[in-house]
Design an enzyme around this catalytic site. Structure first.
Site, mmCIF file in Angstrom:
data_model
loop_
_atom_site.group_PDB
_atom_site.id
_atom_site.type_symbol
_atom_site.label_atom_id
_atom_site.label_comp_id
_atom_site.label_asym_id
_atom_site.label_seq_id
_atom_site.Cartn_x
_atom_site.Cartn_y
_atom_site.Cartn_z
ATOM 1 N N LYS A 1 63.739 79.459 47.921
ATOM 2 C CA LYS A 1 63.323 78.298 48.130
ATOM 3 C C LYS A 1 61.835 78.214 47.904
ATOM 4 O O LYS A 1 60.954 77.625 47.545
ATOM 5 C CB LYS A 1 63.228 77.956 49.758
ATOM 6 N N ASP B 1 56.060 75.496 62.907
ATOM 7 C CA ASP B 1 57.136 76.147 62.595
ATOM 8 C C ASP B 1 56.817 77.268 61.528
ATOM 9 O O ASP B 1 56.000 77.398 60.634
ATOM 10 C CB ASP B 1 57.818 75.130 61.496
#
Ligand code: AMP
Length: 618
Positions: free
Chosen positions: A70, A191
């Site tokens: 990613k 997060d």
């Protein structure tokens, strides 16, 4: 109508969910855990492994095991040179300058292709789980992902045969999973995953979710904590044993895995130990690595990294125009939020305890599934408003960026600005589309360049050129430049694929389709082989422990079944492996019965030969 699945395509792990009756349900990956490692490996035998099987063999096959893909999505190779990557595979530029993966046989793969392999496996799993074909998906991306990274993610889905209904920001998904539609709330989503940190402020009013502000650090995550711990372990080992492990081909990967495990254990325990036998050898024989690590020591190693999130939290609150008193809820997302030091920092920063009721690994996929039910029209009580994470604009004279759409603007959006020419009789203007917060164009991300030609000759400053930017609900940018006098205009969709041409994507989809059945069979075969290995292990154990108590026929039968299973396991027929496993399980069952009988007879013998009969009188 098929259902829309929600996929959280994570740096370290991926997770998927569906919405059933308005509630999100996580789909098991079929490998035990509810999340799947985002790992793809290419074995010397030519197999492609995805998920837990790929992760398990990473130690012995580090050069051909692709992790953290990613971080490469939609990135130029030169951008990466400033970053540290804890990966063992090669990253090289392709002819367009995009970062691609090169494995040891020389083959190269774009990050979109590698991601599509992960997505393809998730698609198969979802289809097995649901018993129907799955095509529609809501996929999540970090809020800070730029247009190119979003499009790269979309292209990965397309290659995997998935039709993207929505590219959703991860914090929006997290808030969706957590919040009831009727609630009115201001939420902070903190997060902290394996590779990135994001902090977002959302406002929910009567079912409308709006990201008010978002920021983060794309180069900070649990991997960095692992790296600190690895350094410490290696240095300690060097200091105490005089051996440098860093040049060894296998040891660093073993230390890395052990460090991650220790880090996770320290989230619940105050002390843990690392034991890596035979990590090195010396003149006096094998050397083992054994050390204990306390939570205090670990916290000391990573404190500055954890604390670096605080100013970003303060900045995002300021961007959203809030103080901590205004915030109703703080939601934790990502595996690194399990670390007590991180939770303490969140509590101190936001002056409240974060909620623990949602699983930080699953919350994003669950929210994506709920978004899936919104976009497919099943749920009508929610509306999703995303915002742009960075400012978009064009380069003007002197290399200055003129913003057209400011960051944190709600999507979809359309904005225009008038520009003019810089020299007399200029007939062509170059439109250079940029993304970023810096004033100097060259310090921002270049998204696209195109030219508007045929401007009617006029002194500088006279022509009126309208540049319009529009971004749809998926965050896809369209740019239009128009000469107000001649009406001539030029439009472009900013590279729809994050580095891949339409032709590349078509070819990759075709390859993926062609390989679809073979891939599915291959995955099944690998999994069946794994189960067969377990049966072989159990049967061998049974054989070795019972040889002296079994008659020759039973021993022979078990040996034959074992041999048959070994042969089938090394072959390529799933049916043959399954058949041999069935056979061996029957033989093992019979053998165990015989052994039970032998045992009870031996007991009878030892109890004086008096049999106890279980009879009842009439
Ligand atoms: P994510 O990207 O959200 O899947 O998060 C993965 C990161 O969370 C990795 O760096 C993991 O090592 C880390 N992680 C997972 N579980 C724990 C735990 N119990 N304690 C500390 N870190 C964890």
């Amino acid at each position: 109508m098929g259902c829309t699945i929600g996929i959280d395509l994570g740096t370290t792990n991926s997770c998927m969910a569906i919405s059933e009756g308005g509630n999100a349900v996580v789909i098991q990956t079929g490998e035990g855990p509810r999340v799947m490692p985002s790992v793809v490996a290419f074995t010397p035998a030519g197999d492609r492994l995805v998920g837990i099987v790929a992760k398990r063999q990473a130690i012995t096959n580090p050069k051909d095991t692709v992790t953290s893909i990613k971080r490469l999505m939609g990135r130029k190779y030169e951008e990466l040179e400033k970053e540290t990557f804890n990966v063992s595979y090669d990253i090289i530029p392709n002819d367009k300058g995009d970062a691609v993966v090169r494995i040891s046989d020389g083959r190269t793969f774009t990050p979109q292709e590698i991601s599509s392999m992960i997505l393809q496996k998730m698609k198969y799993r979802a289809e097995e789980f649901l018993g129907e074909e799955v095509t529609d998906v809501v996929v999540t991306v970090p809020a800070h992902f730029n247009e190119i990274q979003r499009k790269a993610t979309k292209a990965a889905c397309t290659i995997a045969g998935l039709n993207v209904k929505r590219v959703l920001n991860e914090p929006t998904a997290a808030a969706l999973a957590f919040t009831d539609a009727v609630e009115r709330r201001k939420i902070a989503v903190f997060d902290f995953g394996g590779g990135t940190f994001d902090i977002s402020i959302l406002q929910v009013v009567n079912g409308i979710f709006e990201v008010k502000a978002t920021t983060g650090n794309t180069q900070l995550g649990g991997d960095d904590f692992d790296a600190r711990l690895v350094d410490w372990i290696m240095n300690e080992f060097k200091r105490s044993k005089g051996i440098d492990l860093s040049d060894d081909p296998v040891a660093p990967q073993r230390v890395r895995e052990a460090a991650e495990r220790a880090k996770c254990e320290l989230s619940t325990a105050l002390e843990t130990s690392i034991n890596l036998p035979f990590i090195a050898s010396s003149d006096i024989g094998p050397v083992h690595l054994e050390m204990s690590i306390t939570r205090g020591l670990f916290e000391g190693l990573v404190r500055d990294l954890v604390e670096s999130t605080k100013p970003l939290c303060e900045q995002v609150m300021e961007d959203a125009g809030l103080t901590h008193d205004d915030l109703e809820t703080v939601v934790l997302v990502g595996g690194s939020t399990r670390i007590p030091l991180v939770r303490k920092l969140v509590e101190e920063t936001f002056h409240q305890e974060p909620v623990h009721s949602v699983n930080p690994d699953e919350v994003v996929a669950m929210g994506a599934a709920i978004a899936g039910s919104v976009v497919s029209g099943q749920r009508k009580d929610l509306v999703l408003l995303d915002v742009t994470s960075l400012t978009l604009g064009v380069e003007t004279l002197g290399g200055i960026m003129a913003p057209i759409i400011e960051k944190n603007s709600p999507l979809p959006i359309k904005r225009s600005k008038m520009f003019t020419t810089a020299v007399d009789n200029q007939q062509v203007v170059g439109i250079h589309v940029l993304q970023g917060e810096r004033t100097l164009a060259e310090e921002n991300r270049s998204l696209a360049r195109f030219e508007l030609v045929g401007i009617s000759p006029a002194p500088r400053g006279v022509p009126r050129i309208e540049v319009s930017f529009s971004i749809d609900a998926n965050g896809i940018l369209f740019v239009n430049a128009k000469d107000a006098v001649t009406g001539k205009h030029q439009e472009m969709k900013v590279n729809p694929s994050g580095g891949l041409s339409d032709e590349d994507i078509r070819r990759l989809i075709q390859d993926a389709r062609q390989n679809r059945e073979t891939d599915r069979d291959r995955i099944k075969l690998i999994e069946v082989r794994n189960i067969a290995d377990q049966s072989i292990y159990e049967a061998s154990k049974l054989l070795n422990s019972s040889r002296d108590r079994l008659d020759a026929d039973s021993t022979g039968e078990l040996e034959a079944a074992l041999q048959e299973l070994r042969t089938a396991r090394d072959g390529s027929s799933i049916d043959a492996v399954e058949g041999a496993m069935k056979e061996i399980s029957m033989v093992m069952h019979t053998v165990r019965n015989i052994l039970n009988m032998v045992d009870s007879m031996e007991e009878e013998d030892s109890s004086g030969g008096i049999a106890t009969l279980d009879v009842s009188e009439e």
